[in-house]
Design a protein around this motif. Structure first.
Motif, PDB file in Angstrom:
ATOM      1  N   PHE A   1       4.792  -5.365  -2.451  1.00 22.88           N
ATOM      2  CA  PHE A   1       3.943  -4.192  -2.676  1.00 22.88           C
ATOM      3  C   PHE A   1       3.630  -4.015  -4.167  1.00 22.88           C
ATOM      4  O   PHE A   1       2.538  -3.571  -4.522  1.00 22.88           O
ATOM      5  CB  PHE A   1       4.618  -2.934  -2.122  1.00 22.88           C
ATOM      6  CG  PHE A   1       4.389  -2.727  -0.657  1.00 22.88           C
ATOM      7  CD1 PHE A   1       3.183  -2.212  -0.202  1.00 22.88           C
ATOM      8  CD2 PHE A   1       5.358  -3.056   0.274  1.00 22.88           C
ATOM      9  CE1 PHE A   1       2.964  -2.015   1.153  1.00 22.88           C
ATOM     10  CE2 PHE A   1       5.144  -2.864   1.626  1.00 22.88           C
ATOM     11  CZ  PHE A   1       3.945  -2.335   2.081  1.00 22.88           C
ATOM     12  N   ALA A   2       4.589  -4.357  -5.043  1.00 22.61           N
ATOM     13  CA  ALA A   2       4.326  -4.245  -6.474  1.00 22.61           C
ATOM     14  C   ALA A   2       3.239  -5.211  -6.912  1.00 22.61           C
ATOM     15  O   ALA A   2       2.341  -4.862  -7.693  1.00 22.61           O
ATOM     16  CB  ALA A   2       5.612  -4.493  -7.261  1.00 22.61           C
ATOM     17  N   ALA A   3       3.303  -6.457  -6.389  1.00 20.40           N
ATOM     18  CA  ALA A   3       2.280  -7.437  -6.757  1.00 20.40           C
ATOM     19  C   ALA A   3       0.916  -7.035  -6.227  1.00 20.40           C
ATOM     20  O   ALA A   3      -0.095  -7.095  -6.942  1.00 20.40           O
ATOM     21  CB  ALA A   3       2.680  -8.823  -6.232  1.00 20.40           C
ATOM     22  N   LEU A   4       0.865  -6.604  -4.958  1.00 17.33           N
ATOM     23  CA  LEU A   4      -0.420  -6.204  -4.397  1.00 17.33           C
ATOM     24  C   LEU A   4      -0.922  -4.894  -5.017  1.00 17.33           C
ATOM     25  O   LEU A   4      -2.137  -4.676  -5.123  1.00 17.33           O
ATOM     26  CB  LEU A   4      -0.291  -6.069  -2.883  1.00 17.33           C
ATOM     27  CG  LEU A   4      -0.081  -7.392  -2.128  1.00 17.33           C
ATOM     28  CD1 LEU A   4       0.124  -7.142  -0.636  1.00 17.33           C
ATOM     29  CD2 LEU A   4      -1.270  -8.323  -2.335  1.00 17.33           C
ATOM     30  N   GLY A   5       0.027  -4.008  -5.409  1.00 17.18           N
ATOM     31  CA  GLY A   5      -0.396  -2.777  -6.085  1.00 17.18           C
ATOM     32  C   GLY A   5      -1.031  -3.059  -7.428  1.00 17.18           C
ATOM     33  O   GLY A   5      -1.980  -2.370  -7.832  1.00 17.18           O
ATOM     34  N   ARG A   6      -0.537  -4.083  -8.106  1.00 20.66           N
ATOM     35  CA  ARG A   6      -1.159  -4.457  -9.381  1.00 20.66           C
ATOM     36  C   ARG A   6      -2.554  -5.005  -9.158  1.00 20.66           C
ATOM     37  O   ARG A   6      -3.480  -4.712  -9.916  1.00 20.66           O
ATOM     38  CB  ARG A   6      -0.278  -5.490 -10.082  1.00 20.66           C
ATOM     39  CG  ARG A   6      -0.725  -5.833 -11.479  1.00 20.66           C
ATOM     40  CD  ARG A   6       0.239  -6.807 -12.132  1.00 20.66           C
ATOM     41  NE  ARG A   6      -0.126  -7.104 -13.501  1.00 20.66           N
ATOM     42  CZ  ARG A   6       0.204  -6.382 -14.556  1.00 20.66           C
ATOM     43  NH1 ARG A   6       0.957  -5.306 -14.368  1.00 20.66           N
ATOM     44  NH2 ARG A   6      -0.178  -6.713 -15.769  1.00 20.66           N
ATOM     45  N   VAL A   7      -2.690  -5.804  -8.092  1.00 19.87           N
ATOM     46  CA  VAL A   7      -4.031  -6.328  -7.769  1.00 19.87           C
ATOM     47  C   VAL A   7      -4.955  -5.193  -7.345  1.00 19.87           C
ATOM     48  O   VAL A   7      -6.142  -5.175  -7.692  1.00 19.87           O
ATOM     49  CB  VAL A   7      -3.920  -7.398  -6.668  1.00 19.87           C
ATOM     50  CG1 VAL A   7      -5.304  -7.859  -6.228  1.00 19.87           C
ATOM     51  CG2 VAL A   7      -3.093  -8.584  -7.164  1.00 19.87           C
ATOM     52  N   GLY A   8      -4.426  -4.225  -6.585  1.00 22.41           N
ATOM     53  CA  GLY A   8      -5.239  -3.111  -6.104  1.00 22.41           C
ATOM     54  C   GLY A   8      -5.403  -1.970  -7.085  1.00 22.41           C
ATOM     55  O   GLY A   8      -5.982  -0.927  -6.735  1.00 22.41           O
ATOM     56  N   ARG A   9      -4.899  -2.119  -8.316  1.00 26.19           N
ATOM     57  CA  ARG A   9      -5.059  -1.116  -9.393  1.00 26.19           C
ATOM     58  C   ARG A   9      -4.501   0.249  -9.004  1.00 26.19           C
ATOM     59  O   ARG A   9      -5.120   1.283  -9.231  1.00 26.19           O
ATOM     60  CB  ARG A   9      -6.535  -0.974  -9.775  1.00 26.19           C
ATOM     61  CG  ARG A   9      -7.174  -2.231 -10.343  1.00 26.19           C
ATOM     62  CD  ARG A   9      -8.555  -1.889 -10.897  1.00 26.19           C
ATOM     63  NE  ARG A   9      -9.195  -3.015 -11.507  1.00 26.19           N
ATOM     64  CZ  ARG A   9     -10.059  -3.821 -10.900  1.00 26.19           C
ATOM     65  NH1 ARG A   9     -10.361  -3.605  -9.623  1.00 26.19           N
ATOM     66  NH2 ARG A   9     -10.623  -4.821 -11.520  1.00 26.19           N
TER      67      ARG A   9
END
Length: 756
Positions: free
Chosen positions: A196-204
């Protein structure tokens, strides 16, 4: 050392002296507790006024809920009721310490530095909100789907191999009991959190939090957190400790912790310490004063430690007063958008010109806060201020000033020196000629101003030689009119004293009286504006009074001059020119230029002359400045508008400006290179039957023909603010302001909201 050298100069007070000149010998008034009605910091965007006395924002005795500056009940001091009983003091000086320790980072000119968070110079690429939320939602759903697939084993067990490698073998075989189960769940949780942290970074997700999350003051309120180490804590006075004055530093730190120190006290003692560092005072005398009086050491000659009321937010560490907020507008540089606008001596030292019609906020939103700030600087020993305006203009209560001169009012305790305190006849003649006929003078040096100076010197010199003083208004008018008896008295006195050179001056004056081009008649006519019954008790030179002279501006004095309100408009303009001429002449010859001197002239109509513009240009190097306001630039002669705008380093155009005034501001602000975007829509022509059918269907659905958009970006030079924008695009309560500091730093024209 008790007053840090801030003693009254000769001629600064009339009899009786309105305030004691010595330091107060009573305990300091306790500060108000946070949250009390009228408590410091109650105004939006204002730092808490540390240790402010009761009534710091609301006048003492005002009814509950009264707005700041509202008058109290009748009685007591002018416009103010009797002081209310002090509220219980707070348990400590935490508010003051928090205020003092708040970061004040270096910022571009005009940025309110108290708790400011610097922004990049260039605006980062801003993703549209719809695209931002769509990407965040997709990232959230993707993370949920991926974690679900991993948890249920649809993607295999490759993600579990670190667990099998690192965990004990008994745990991997299910023999570890509860400890093994908890550890396995923790491992899975860490994997899912990482996804979720990696995808949250991608999703801003972080940008969504910054743009739409809680306000910045909830995420980090200024002044919170542990105190800094003693060597970096301003409340511990590390400079005094390093110089060996440890006991004095401990006394000041103790008063600060006990809530006995105000922001004015801190600024005043810092100023006194700077005098010690420059060698003006001895360290032992300074330390002794601090040990004896604590936070009340080195007092202002009036004994005041604060103003009776404050209407604007002030920060005496940086010396700024907050006037408003830079609008979040594309025409403002990104680093300024949303930041507070603060002005201090480093900007006022280049002078400020504010132009706007009546009701645009010149007095209430600009002049009053600046006058209030300069009075606080004077109490701190940093500045001398003269505020000039019409009677009843709302320039602050009388108790906020040391000297209040009400020209034309029989109740006025103080008088104004017609000659500015000088004893040189030539200098007195030049200043008085500027006041009398400066607005009639030709822009060239050979115009009426020089001839008028010569005529006045021809009578002022002989009169002073005979009588030991300069003439009063009626006496000077008679001499200019050529009255035989006063001239005969002067001649006899000069002959008896043997002043041959002055006799020649008097002979030349008598020869010129009959010439058609003699300007003495014009001078006499202008002087007749002051030779009225309303001014009979003013401008006395016989010694019966001690009129205030602007030569006293080498001391931290606060002066307010109230011009006649009605019936004497020409006399008011003459007096405004007189004060401006005396100010520019006196501050340029001061010895101590570290004391900032400022003249605030509310409504400078008729006061701008060629000599005044030249005088304003000399103020920057003299540690002084002026604040001028005008309803319109039409009040200034056309040849002087450009030089006036050029002489003022800070220029303000308020809402309601006319296009003609806007054109002058647009010219002085110049042009800048900017990107211009041209968008061209070209219709698409289909060549195949299928394409034509698709285009027809699209036209039926959208109602428009299919087009292809071409975007062209090019660099063009355009005005920073055009005359039309200044006249029609500045909202009410706003102003466009450009700034220049005494160090030469510039701020481009900024759209500022003066209401927040």
């Amino acid at each position: 050392m008790d007053s840090d050298g801030m003693r009254d100069g000769p001629g600064t007070h009339a009899n009786p002296v309105p305030r004691p000149a010595g330091p107060p010998r009573v305990p300091a008034a306790p500060p108000m507790p946070p949250g009390a009605p009228g408590a410091p910091g109650a105004q939006s965007g204002a730092p808490a006024v540390p240790g402010a006395p009761p009534g710091a924002l609301v006048p003492p005795g005002a009814p509950p809920g009264a707005p700041p500056g509202a008058p109290g009940p009748a009685g007591g001091r002018e416009g103010w009721g009797p002081a209310v009983p002090p509220l219980p003091p707070p348990p400590d000086g935490s508010d003051f310490l928090s205020w003092l320790r708040t970061p004040r980072p270096e910022s571009p000119p005009g940025v309110w530095r108290f708790g400011h968070r610097p922004r990049p110079q260039e605006e980062p690429e801003r993703v549209p909100a719809r695209q931002l939320f769509a990407g965040a939602l997709i990232a959230l759903l993707s993370g949920w789907l991926l974690c679900s697939l991993l948890y249920h084993g649809y993607l295999g067990g490759f993600w579990l191999w670190p667990w099998y490698v690192l965990a004990p073998k008994s745990w991997t075989l299910g023999e570890g009991g509860m400890v093994a189960g908890v550890a396995s769940y923790l491992y899975e949780g860490l994997v899912f959190v990482g996804i979720f942290a990696a995808l949250g970074r991608v999703g801003r997700w972080g940008e969504i939090w910054r743009r739409f999350g809680p306000p910045a003051w909830l995420r980090a309120a200024p002044g919170q957190g542990p105190p800094p180490p003693p060597e970096e804590d301003p409340a511990a006075w590390p400079a005094l400790r390093a110089a060996g004055a440890v006991d004095a530093a401990e006394r000041l730190a103790s008063d600060a912790r006990a809530g006995l120190m105000r922001d004015v006290d801190h600024a005043r003692i810092v100023r006194a310490w700077q005098g010690v560092q420059r060698g003006r005072h001895g360290l032992a005398a300074f330390a002794g004063a601090v040990l004896r009086d604590g936070a009340g050491a080195c007092p202002h000659p009036s004994g005041d430690r604060d103003l009776p009321a404050r209407q604007a937010p002030h920060d005496l560490v940086t010396g700024q007063v907050r006037l408003g907020t830079a609008a979040d507008d594309s025409r403002n540089p990104y680093a300024y958008r949303g930041a507070g606008l603060g002005l201090g001596p480093e900007l006022l030292g280049t002078s400020l010109l504010a132009v706007g019609p009546a009701g645009s906020g010149k007095t209430g939103a600009v002049v009053r806060p600046l006058a209030e700030s300069l009075c606080l600087h004077a109490l701190s020993g940093r500045a001398a201020v003269v505020v000039v305006g019409a009677a009843g203009a709302g320039l602050g209560p009388a108790d906020a000033y040391d000297v209040v001169i009400r020209v034309g009012s029989p109740d006025s305790v103080h008088d104004l020196d017609l000659y500015g305190g000088t004893t040189d006849p030539d200098e007195a003649a030049a200043v008085l000629a500027e006041a009398l006929v400066g607005d009639l003078a030709d822009p060239h040096p050979s115009g009426d101003s020089r001839r008028s100076t010569t005529v006045l010197a021809q009578v002022l010199g002989p009169f002073r030689a005979v009588h030991g003083r300069f003439p009063g208004v009626p006496e000077l008018r008679q001499l200019l009119d050529g009255a035989p008896e006063p001239l005969a008295v002067l001649r006899r006195g000069l002959q008896e004293a043997g002043h041959a050179s002055l006799l020649r001056e008097l002979d030349a004056r008598e020869r010129q009286m009959g010439h058609p081009g003699d300007v003495a008649s014009v001078l006499a006519d202008r002087l007749a504006l002051l030779d009225r019954p309303a001014f009979a008790s003013f401008f006395d030179t016989s010694g019966r009074t001690r009129p205030f002279a602007l030569t006293a501006l080498d001391h931290p004095v606060r002066v307010r001059v109230d011009l006649p309100a009605r019936g004497h408009a020409d006399a008011s303009r003459l007096l405004a020119r007189l004060v401006l001429a005396q100010f520019t002449a006196s501050v340029t010859v001061r010895e101590d230029r570290s004391l900032f001197a400022c003249l605030v002239l509310d409504d400078a109509s008729g006061a701008v002359t060629p000599e005044a513009v030249r005088g304003i240009q000399r103020l920057r190097s003299a540690g002084a400045g002026v604040v001028l306001t005008l309803r319109t630039l039409d009040d200034v002669p056309r040849p002087l508008r450009g030089p006036l705008l050029g002489a003022a380093g800070c220029r303000m155009a308020l809402s309601g400006l006319t296009p003609w005034d806007g054109q002058d501001f647009a010219e002085v602000w110049g042009k800048e290179w900017t990107e211009a975007t041209d968008v061209t829509d070209r219709q698409i022509i289909a060549e195949t039957p299928a394409g034509k059918a698709v285009h027809m269907l699209r036209r039926v659905i959208t109602g428009k023909a299919p087009t292809a958009r071409a975007v062209t970006v090019r660099q063009v030079e355009r005005e920073r603010w055009s005359a039309s924008e200044l006249a029609h695009a500045v909202p009410p309560g706003h102003a466009v302001l450009s700034l220049t500091s005494v160090r030469g730093e510039h701020a481009p024209p900024l759209l500022v909201d003066l209401r927040h």
